[in-house]
Design an enzyme around this catalytic site. Sequence first.
Site, mmCIF file in Angstrom:
data_model
loop_
_atom_site.group_PDB
_atom_site.id
_atom_site.type_symbol
_atom_site.label_atom_id
_atom_site.label_comp_id
_atom_site.label_asym_id
_atom_site.label_seq_id
_atom_site.Cartn_x
_atom_site.Cartn_y
_atom_site.Cartn_z
ATOM 1 C CG HIS A 218 54.598 59.850 79.353
ATOM 2 N ND1 HIS A 218 53.638 58.908 79.113
ATOM 3 C CD2 HIS A 218 54.066 61.033 78.968
ATOM 4 C CE1 HIS A 218 52.568 59.489 78.596
ATOM 5 N NE2 HIS A 218 52.796 60.783 78.499
HETATM 6 C C1 UD1 Z 1 54.512 65.504 76.123
HETATM 7 C C2 UD1 Z 1 53.135 66.105 76.391
HETATM 8 C C3 UD1 Z 1 52.251 65.055 77.042
HETATM 9 C C4 UD1 Z 1 52.217 63.782 76.226
HETATM 10 C C5 UD1 Z 1 53.624 63.303 75.952
HETATM 11 C C6 UD1 Z 1 53.585 62.114 75.024
HETATM 12 C C7 UD1 Z 1 53.124 68.516 76.891
HETATM 13 C C8 UD1 Z 1 53.015 69.524 77.966
HETATM 14 N N1 UD1 Z 1 53.228 67.241 77.299
HETATM 15 O O1 UD1 Z 1 55.078 65.182 77.383
HETATM 16 O O2 UD1 Z 1 50.933 65.560 77.141
HETATM 17 O O3 UD1 Z 1 51.507 62.797 76.947
HETATM 18 O O4 UD1 Z 1 54.375 64.349 75.324
HETATM 19 O O5 UD1 Z 1 54.732 61.363 75.046
HETATM 20 O O6 UD1 Z 1 53.105 68.851 75.736
HETATM 21 N N2 UD1 Z 1 62.764 64.177 75.617
HETATM 22 C C9 UD1 Z 1 63.811 63.585 74.968
HETATM 23 N N3 UD1 Z 1 63.658 63.279 73.646
HETATM 24 C C10 UD1 Z 1 62.539 63.542 72.940
HETATM 25 C C11 UD1 Z 1 61.471 64.153 73.608
HETATM 26 C C12 UD1 Z 1 61.600 64.466 74.950
HETATM 27 O O7 UD1 Z 1 64.860 63.312 75.560
HETATM 28 O O8 UD1 Z 1 62.471 63.233 71.747
HETATM 29 C C13 UD1 Z 1 62.905 64.484 77.062
HETATM 30 C C14 UD1 Z 1 63.518 65.860 77.347
HETATM 31 O O9 UD1 Z 1 64.316 65.744 78.477
HETATM 32 C C15 UD1 Z 1 62.297 66.687 77.665
HETATM 33 C C16 UD1 Z 1 61.385 65.678 78.347
HETATM 34 O O10 UD1 Z 1 61.620 64.453 77.679
HETATM 35 O O11 UD1 Z 1 62.591 67.786 78.490
HETATM 36 C C17 UD1 Z 1 59.921 66.043 78.273
HETATM 37 O O12 UD1 Z 1 59.518 66.262 76.914
HETATM 38 P P1 UD1 Z 1 58.253 67.186 76.586
HETATM 39 O O13 UD1 Z 1 57.933 67.094 75.157
HETATM 40 O O14 UD1 Z 1 58.430 68.523 77.196
HETATM 41 O O15 UD1 Z 1 57.101 66.529 77.435
HETATM 42 P P2 UD1 Z 1 56.629 65.007 77.516
HETATM 43 O O16 UD1 Z 1 56.843 64.548 78.912
HETATM 44 O O17 UD1 Z 1 57.212 64.220 76.426
HETATM 45 N N1 UDP Z 2 53.720 54.167 72.138
HETATM 46 C C1 UDP Z 2 54.675 53.692 71.259
HETATM 47 N N2 UDP Z 2 55.879 53.266 71.789
HETATM 48 C C2 UDP Z 2 56.151 53.290 73.116
HETATM 49 C C3 UDP Z 2 55.149 53.793 74.000
HETATM 50 C C4 UDP Z 2 53.946 54.241 73.470
HETATM 51 O O1 UDP Z 2 54.471 53.628 70.051
HETATM 52 O O2 UDP Z 2 57.250 52.897 73.515
HETATM 53 C C5 UDP Z 2 52.434 54.637 71.575
HETATM 54 C C6 UDP Z 2 51.197 54.015 72.184
HETATM 55 O O3 UDP Z 2 50.901 52.787 71.548
HETATM 56 C C7 UDP Z 2 50.153 55.078 71.939
HETATM 57 C C8 UDP Z 2 50.931 56.366 72.040
HETATM 58 O O4 UDP Z 2 52.307 56.005 71.886
HETATM 59 O O5 UDP Z 2 49.610 54.969 70.637
HETATM 60 C C9 UDP Z 2 50.716 57.004 73.373
HETATM 61 O O6 UDP Z 2 51.608 58.068 73.543
HETATM 62 P P1 UDP Z 2 52.172 58.541 74.938
HETATM 63 O O7 UDP Z 2 51.980 57.476 75.950
HETATM 64 O O8 UDP Z 2 53.538 59.033 74.704
HETATM 65 O O9 UDP Z 2 51.285 59.836 75.258
HETATM 66 P P2 UDP Z 2 49.795 60.107 75.778
HETATM 67 O O10 UDP Z 2 48.861 59.227 75.048
HETATM 68 O O11 UDP Z 2 49.796 59.900 77.260
HETATM 69 O O12 UDP Z 2 49.609 61.553 75.479
#
Ligand code: UD1
Ligand code: UDP
Length: 378
Positions: A218
């Site tokens: 991601h």
């Molecule tokens: C965010 C965090 C990242 C973290 C990740 C965990 C920032 C800058 N990044 O990244 O550090 O590792 O969360 O998962 O804060 N979207 C959906 N549904 C949702 C959420 C997101 O469709 O419920 C899609 C949207 O298109 C959105 C994209 O995902 O634009 C990115 O979401 P965003 O929260 O901006 O960043 P993450 O990549 O999720």
């Molecule tokens: N996780 C989850 N379901 C998924 C993928 C990840 O519950 O389908 C959990 C995972 O076990 C961990 C956390 O989400 O506890 C990690 O989050 P993510 O990978 O979104 O973000 P990051 O840790 O890179 O910020």
Amino acid sequence: LKLLTIIGARPQIIKSAAISRAIKSYYSTKVKEVIVHTGQHYDSQMSAIFFEELQIPLPKYNLQVGSGKHGEQTAKMIMGIEEILEKEKPDFLLVYGDTNSTLAGAIAAAKIHVPIVHVEAGLRSYNKKMPEEVNRILTDHVSTFLFSPTITGMKNLQKEGFNLQSVAPFTVDNPGIFNVGDVMYDNSLFFAQIAAEKIDILHQLNVEKDKYVLVTIHRNNNTDDEIRLNEIFEAILHISKESKIVMPLHPRTLKQIQHLLDKSILDALNHPNILMIPPVSYLEMIQLEENSHIIITDSGGVQKEAYFFSKPCIILRSETEWTEIIESGSGILCDAIKEMIIKTYHLFVNKEKVLFTNIYGAGDAAVNIINILLDSTH
Ligand code: UD1
Ligand code: UDP
């Protein structure tokens, strides 16, 4: 003691379970927690699903900021959090990790002098092109309590001029720096047994223990870069000839593979050996991790959980904040280089079980954090 906790993204919701659980179990008369959800993640599989499963108290506020560019998303959060801080008047604002929700909480609180507690302080990738690196550096430098999960985190803070020997009373100009262990390790210990009793995801997916590779992707530099995304998926296709692949897809990745993958690769992913599924619940995820053969990920949290469950981990990044995992030999940084990913997969297939040592604490990080905060307010 009144804490105002900010959560927003999936990993923060999960992390918050450890402190909320500790408050409920041991400190319910001494600590009151008000939870604010920024709404950064909003799909039910990215947010709602965790509250019931992990028994997290429901947020009192949801700012519903949703997705957007960094500036827009962060600005909306700052405005909402500032208003709530003025109304709730907490003793501390507590933020987790390094997302835009973390930074927004920190900026809002710092300007109106609400002391900030940063859980997961001190981590550095030393790559300021990562939005997370910017978020965590800025947050650390306006916090009053910096709770590092590792010794490396402490050393990183020292390098930036923080005084690790500071003594109370702690203020933003004399912050308290503590290595307390990792709340994610607390959670893994607590929930692994519950997952084993309640969850049957292997059966549902028709995969067998030790016979599949678990993949999550991601990170924005992988999902938004056509070359990197194609390299990663080519490697996954190659590995799928030898092993089943289970891949719970972040919504960001699902969107981007449709735009950026070569058509031939996208078509080839439609194969019985490749299970591309929606994001799973936390209990399902830790069961998938525990029973997998190898984990491939660019997630910070999943890298660590791989280590907690003694699984070799192919890391789809060129650097990591969790350097101990690399030093242990159980994780290898493969960036987004197809040949490197495949070569490391073959190395790991033949490797002995990873040895786990307790570098992330003793499963009591949440209790350590609350005790330090309570002591400081006496
Ligand atoms: C965010 C965090 C990242 C973290 C990740 C965990 C920032 C800058 N990044 O990244 O550090 O590792 O969360 O998962 O804060 N979207 C959906 N549904 C949702 C959420 C997101 O469709 O419920 C899609 C949207 O298109 C959105 C994209 O995902 O634009 C990115 O979401 P965003 O929260 O901006 O960043 P993450 O990549 O999720
Ligand atoms: N996780 C989850 N379901 C998924 C993928 C990840 O519950 O389908 C959990 C995972 O076990 C961990 C956390 O989400 O506890 C990690 O989050 P993510 O990978 O979104 O973000 P990051 O840790 O890179 O910020």
